[in-house]
Design an enzyme around this catalytic site. Structure first.
Site, PDB file in Angstrom:
ATOM      1  N   LYS A  43       0.855  -1.198   0.000  1.00  0.00           N
ATOM      2  CA  LYS A  43       0.000   0.000   0.000  1.00  0.00           C
ATOM      3  C   LYS A  43       0.884   1.238   0.000  1.00  0.00           C
ATOM      4  O   LYS A  43       1.795   1.360   0.821  1.00  0.00           O
ATOM      5  CB  LYS A  43      -0.901   0.003   1.237  1.00  0.00           C
ATOM      6  CG  LYS A  43      -1.647   1.305   1.483  1.00  0.00           C
ATOM      7  CD  LYS A  43      -1.908   1.521   2.964  1.00  0.00           C
ATOM      8  CE  LYS A  43      -0.665   1.618   3.771  1.00  0.00           C
ATOM      9  NZ  LYS A  43      -0.240   2.973   4.170  1.00  0.00           N
TER      10      LYS A  43
ATOM     11  N   ASP B 217      -5.717   0.693   8.390  1.00  0.00           N
ATOM     12  CA  ASP B 217      -5.376   0.455   6.987  1.00  0.00           C
ATOM     13  C   ASP B 217      -6.010  -0.805   6.407  1.00  0.00           C
ATOM     14  O   ASP B 217      -5.936  -1.036   5.203  1.00  0.00           O
ATOM     15  CB  ASP B 217      -3.854   0.348   6.818  1.00  0.00           C
ATOM     16  CG  ASP B 217      -3.171   1.704   6.757  1.00  0.00           C
ATOM     17  OD1 ASP B 217      -3.863   2.706   6.485  1.00  0.00           O
ATOM     18  OD2 ASP B 217      -1.948   1.763   6.980  1.00  0.00           O
TER      19      ASP B 217
END
Length: 294
Positions: free
Chosen positions: A20, A147
């Site tokens: 990410k 996240d």
């Protein structure tokens, strides 16, 4: 929980928990419960950890790969937490043998642990045929970490709130990128403890219709609010940014997440590969990868 109808039963599933990348990250405030409010453009690289889940009578976790050292396969591992959370919320009695090839550095600002937990939820949902809807998986994921929902989504998105609000239909151009970590880990909690939230307004980023030049131009007007506090903890990060920025063809160099991984955006795949090779030759002990965001 309400779930979808069950279908055929798989025995083994494999996937990649992609890195990410926060192309920009603004901290816009703090809630009364202590959670920080974010505004971030999140994308995913075509590189990550490999996960395999296989039907078994009990839950187990095996970790291998270049970054497996120091990651215990114990109950506090986020992957096992995700698996048990899914069991608890679906009354699932099946088990699974989970194997992870850890290709991403840990505590590195590229969501390795969150991406692993998100993929574990997705793969086990299919393996066990629990049939949860995406929103239900996202709610479970948020309880594991801010996240995890965006890693479950797995597409370019503007992430706001504490990580649970994700835009949809965001289209960005193909981006060539290098990821560099100088083999240091940074605690996210420590970075936030050093953060001073600015009262200055944060500018949003509209990239729905942008080409690559427009995107780079827009990103140059943004930043990562966690860079300055991360520099206080690990000043080496600033040196890594400077090295990447000095490579031919670099359009933008910035820290991702809470660090310590730094990314560089490049015009072409060749420029990205050349930069990665150049940096690796000077720092053979650093972790360096050239990849793409699509």
């Amino acid at each position: 929980m309400t779930s979808r109808p069950r279908s055929s039963t798989p025995q083994m599933l494999t996937g990649v928990a992609r890195a990410k990348i926060n192309l920009y990250l603004h901290v816009t405030g703090r809630r009364s419960d202590g959670y920080h409010l974010l505004d971030s453009l999140v994308v995913f690289a075509d590189y990550g950890d490999k996960l395999t889940v296989e039907s078994d009578s009990s839950l187990s976790l095996e970790i291998s790969g270049p970054f497996s050292a120091g990651i215990p396969a114990t109950d506090d591992n986020l992957i096992l937490k995700a698996a048990r959370l899914l069991q608890e919320n679906t009354a699932e009695k099946k088990g699974a043998k989970i194997r992870v090839v850890k290709n991403l550095p840990i505590a590195a600002g590229i969501g390795g642990g969150s991406a692993d937990a998100a993929l574990a939820l997705q793969l086990l949902d299919k393996l066990w045929e629990t049939g949860l809807f995406d929103r239900q998986l996202a709610d479970l994921g948020l309880s594991l970490g801010a996240d995890v929902p965006v890693c479950l989504y797995g597409k370019p998105t503007i992430m706001t709130g504490v990580g649970e609000q994700l835009s949809s239909g965001l289209i960005i151009p193909k981006i060539h990128i290098i990821l560099v970590n100088c083999n240091i880990s940074v605690s996210t909690a420590d970075v936030f403890r050093h953060l001073e939230i600015s009262n200055a307004p944060k500018s949003g980023l509209n990239v729905k219709e942008g080409n690559e030049a427009d995107l780079i131009s827009a990103l140059q007007r943004t930043g990562n609010d966690l860079q300055a506090p991360a520099f206080q903890i690990a000043p080496q990060i600033e040196s890594v940014i400077d090295e990447i920025a000095g490579e031919t063809g670099c359009q933008l160099a910035r820290m991702s997440g809470s660090g310590a991984t730094v990314f560089g955006l490049f015009e072409t795949a060749k420029a990205a590969r050349n930069a990665a090779e150049s940096i690796q030759s000077r720092h053979p002990d650093w972790w360096v990868r050239a990849t793409v965001i699509s």
